[in-house]
Design an enzyme around this catalytic site. Sequence first.
Site, PDB file in Angstrom:
ATOM      1  N   ASN A   1      -0.531  -4.533  -1.296  1.00  0.00           N
ATOM      2  CA  ASN A   1      -1.798  -4.342  -0.782  1.00  0.00           C
ATOM      3  C   ASN A   1      -2.421  -3.119  -1.199  1.00  0.00           C
ATOM      4  O   ASN A   1      -1.822  -1.859  -0.808  1.00  0.00           O
ATOM      5  CB  ASN A   1      -1.425  -4.262   0.818  1.00  0.00           C
ATOM      6  CG  ASN A   1      -2.751  -3.692   1.622  1.00  0.00           C
ATOM      7  OD1 ASN A   1      -3.868  -3.977   1.319  1.00  0.00           O
ATOM      8  ND2 ASN A   1      -2.476  -3.383   2.761  1.00  0.00           N
ATOM      9  N   TRP A   2      -3.518  -2.963  -1.801  1.00  0.00           N
ATOM     10  CA  TRP A   2      -4.152  -1.738  -2.631  1.00  0.00           C
ATOM     11  C   TRP A   2      -4.699  -1.070  -1.712  1.00  0.00           C
ATOM     12  O   TRP A   2      -5.497  -0.264  -1.943  1.00  0.00           O
ATOM     13  CB  TRP A   2      -4.905  -2.092  -3.790  1.00  0.00           C
ATOM     14  CG  TRP A   2      -4.100  -2.472  -5.045  1.00  0.00           C
ATOM     15  CD1 TRP A   2      -2.512  -2.655  -5.232  1.00  0.00           C
ATOM     16  CD2 TRP A   2      -4.487  -2.613  -6.381  1.00  0.00           C
ATOM     17  NE1 TRP A   2      -2.230  -2.937  -6.507  1.00  0.00           N
ATOM     18  CE2 TRP A   2      -3.307  -2.867  -7.266  1.00  0.00           C
ATOM     19  CE3 TRP A   2      -5.675  -2.422  -7.192  1.00  0.00           C
ATOM     20  CZ2 TRP A   2      -3.298  -2.918  -8.649  1.00  0.00           C
ATOM     21  CZ3 TRP A   2      -5.669  -2.405  -8.476  1.00  0.00           C
ATOM     22  CH2 TRP A   2      -4.358  -2.801  -9.427  1.00  0.00           C
ATOM     23  N   LYS A   3      -5.301  -1.761  -0.495  1.00  0.00           N
ATOM     24  CA  LYS A   3      -6.040  -1.109   0.454  1.00  0.00           C
ATOM     25  C   LYS A   3      -7.228  -0.705  -0.171  1.00  0.00           C
ATOM     26  O   LYS A   3      -7.847  -1.316  -0.925  1.00  0.00           O
ATOM     27  CB  LYS A   3      -5.299   0.235   1.111  1.00  0.00           C
ATOM     28  CG  LYS A   3      -3.841  -0.612   1.642  1.00  0.00           C
ATOM     29  CD  LYS A   3      -3.223   0.721   2.724  1.00  0.00           C
ATOM     30  CE  LYS A   3      -1.890  -0.110   3.371  1.00  0.00           C
ATOM     31  NZ  LYS A   3      -1.140   0.742   4.109  1.00  0.00           N
TER      32      LYS A   3
ATOM     33  N   HIS B   1      -4.169  -6.759   9.531  1.00  0.00           N
ATOM     34  CA  HIS B   1      -3.525  -5.590   9.134  1.00  0.00           C
ATOM     35  C   HIS B   1      -3.472  -4.553  10.434  1.00  0.00           C
ATOM     36  O   HIS B   1      -4.523  -4.515  10.801  1.00  0.00           O
ATOM     37  CB  HIS B   1      -3.824  -4.930   7.878  1.00  0.00           C
ATOM     38  CG  HIS B   1      -3.101  -4.012   7.311  1.00  0.00           C
ATOM     39  ND1 HIS B   1      -3.055  -2.687   7.656  1.00  0.00           N
ATOM     40  CD2 HIS B   1      -2.100  -4.080   6.307  1.00  0.00           C
ATOM     41  CE1 HIS B   1      -2.223  -1.979   7.052  1.00  0.00           C
ATOM     42  NE2 HIS B   1      -1.621  -2.673   6.257  1.00  0.00           N
TER      43      HIS B   1
ATOM     44  N   GLU C   1      -3.915  -1.717  10.161  1.00  0.00           N
ATOM     45  CA  GLU C   1      -5.116  -0.648   9.814  1.00  0.00           C
ATOM     46  C   GLU C   1      -6.645  -1.145  10.405  1.00  0.00           C
ATOM     47  O   GLU C   1      -7.464  -0.565  10.991  1.00  0.00           O
ATOM     48  CB  GLU C   1      -5.395  -0.135   8.489  1.00  0.00           C
ATOM     49  CG  GLU C   1      -4.045   0.789   8.164  1.00  0.00           C
ATOM     50  CD  GLU C   1      -3.549   0.632   6.556  1.00  0.00           C
ATOM     51  OE1 GLU C   1      -4.459   0.179   5.985  1.00  0.00           O
ATOM     52  OE2 GLU C   1      -2.733   1.314   6.442  1.00  0.00           O
TER      53      GLU C   1
ATOM     54  N   GLU D   1       5.174  -5.217   9.917  1.00  0.00           N
ATOM     55  CA  GLU D   1       4.744  -3.999   9.577  1.00  0.00           C
ATOM     56  C   GLU D   1       4.902  -3.122  10.687  1.00  0.00           C
ATOM     57  O   GLU D   1       3.992  -2.765  11.350  1.00  0.00           O
ATOM     58  CB  GLU D   1       3.699  -3.924   8.969  1.00  0.00           C
ATOM     59  CG  GLU D   1       3.636  -4.848   7.709  1.00  0.00           C
ATOM     60  CD  GLU D   1       2.567  -4.345   6.424  1.00  0.00           C
ATOM     61  OE1 GLU D   1       2.816  -3.868   5.569  1.00  0.00           O
ATOM     62  OE2 GLU D   1       1.179  -4.276   6.922  1.00  0.00           O
TER      63      GLU D   1
ATOM     64  N   GLY E   1       3.109   3.933   5.260  1.00  0.00           N
ATOM     65  CA  GLY E   1       2.676   5.206   4.662  1.00  0.00           C
ATOM     66  C   GLY E   1       3.194   6.394   4.904  1.00  0.00           C
ATOM     67  O   GLY E   1       2.703   7.536   4.574  1.00  0.00           O
TER      68      GLY E   1
ATOM     69  N   SER F   1       6.313   1.308   4.168  1.00  0.00           N
ATOM     70  CA  SER F   1       7.093   2.161   3.325  1.00  0.00           C
ATOM     71  C   SER F   1       8.258   1.570   2.142  1.00  0.00           C
ATOM     72  O   SER F   1       9.370   2.163   2.122  1.00  0.00           O
ATOM     73  CB  SER F   1       7.964   3.330   3.812  1.00  0.00           C
ATOM     74  OG  SER F   1       6.660   4.330   4.401  1.00  0.00           O
TER      75      SER F   1
HETATM   76  P1  PGA Z   1       2.945   1.267   2.749  1.00  0.00           P
HETATM   77  O1  PGA Z   1       2.080   0.184   3.301  1.00  0.00           O
HETATM   78  O2  PGA Z   1       3.821   0.363   1.685  1.00  0.00           O
HETATM   79  O3  PGA Z   1       2.078   2.297   1.739  1.00  0.00           O
HETATM   80  O4  PGA Z   1       3.698   1.993   3.747  1.00  0.00           O
HETATM   81  C1  PGA Z   1       2.460  -1.034   3.811  1.00  0.00           C
HETATM   82  C2  PGA Z   1       1.112  -2.059   4.143  1.00  0.00           C
HETATM   83  O5  PGA Z   1       0.409  -1.294   5.002  1.00  0.00           O
HETATM   84  O6  PGA Z   1       1.030  -3.035   3.644  1.00  0.00           O
END
Ligand code: PGA
Length: 245
Positions: free
Chosen positions: A10-12, A93, A95, A163, A169, A208
Amino acid sequence: MALRKLVAGNWKMNGSLAALSELAGIVEAAQARPDVDVAICPPATLIAPAVAAQPGLAIGGQDCHANASGAHTGCVSVTLLKEAGASCVIVGHSERRADQHETDAEVQAKAQAAIAGGLKAIVCVGETEAQRDAGQAVAIVEGQLDGSAPREGTGETLVVAYEPVWAIGTGRTPTVGDVAEMHAAIRAKLVALLGAEGAKVRILYGGSVKASNAAELLSVPDVDGALVGGASLKAVDFGPIIAAA
Ligand code: PGA
């Protein structure tokens, strides 16, 4: 049951046209593991160029609208994602649940639209740190699945990503025991909701994941792959995670 593993990146809101050069190394790592599915979900504007650059690599979206078209400024439909060459889409997600206030019902509608439109839906669930500290992690995730898992999902069309919000992150991960407990609970819930197909839905761990912890996390029962954020941006980081799957 051992399911075929899926390692998704997931490049966000990261990457660029220039960053698509990383895909060649990711494809190389994927080709070395034909027993593992690999996908990259770049920003929407990079989907078509990513597909053009690496036609053999599964490319996905990071969100979709539940409607097929209409007055929804800034949103992207399943049809548009498919036309761009996407084969999967992340929905729900944390976020987006936090920043765009997406509800379980909205996430479920998006997942249903994705599946109906021919995209694999990767539905994200996960508790906050306060919820885990309060001993509510499993109940919260079960509730999210009740509300957001599309009941028509199958092992082919649906993927669930666990998650923990506090692990995204941050460099922090749950213990192997906590991951095992949660993935077993998710599996039981999926079977309760979807019947026999629930046993075939892949359950990814995300938060992470990096080269140094991937092998341990991916060896936990009912961890059928990983959803990787930061460590998916560079082939040098993502390749070893694919290799560890
Ligand atoms: P991360 O993000 O690997 O940077 O912790 C995971 C995600 O949000 O899918």
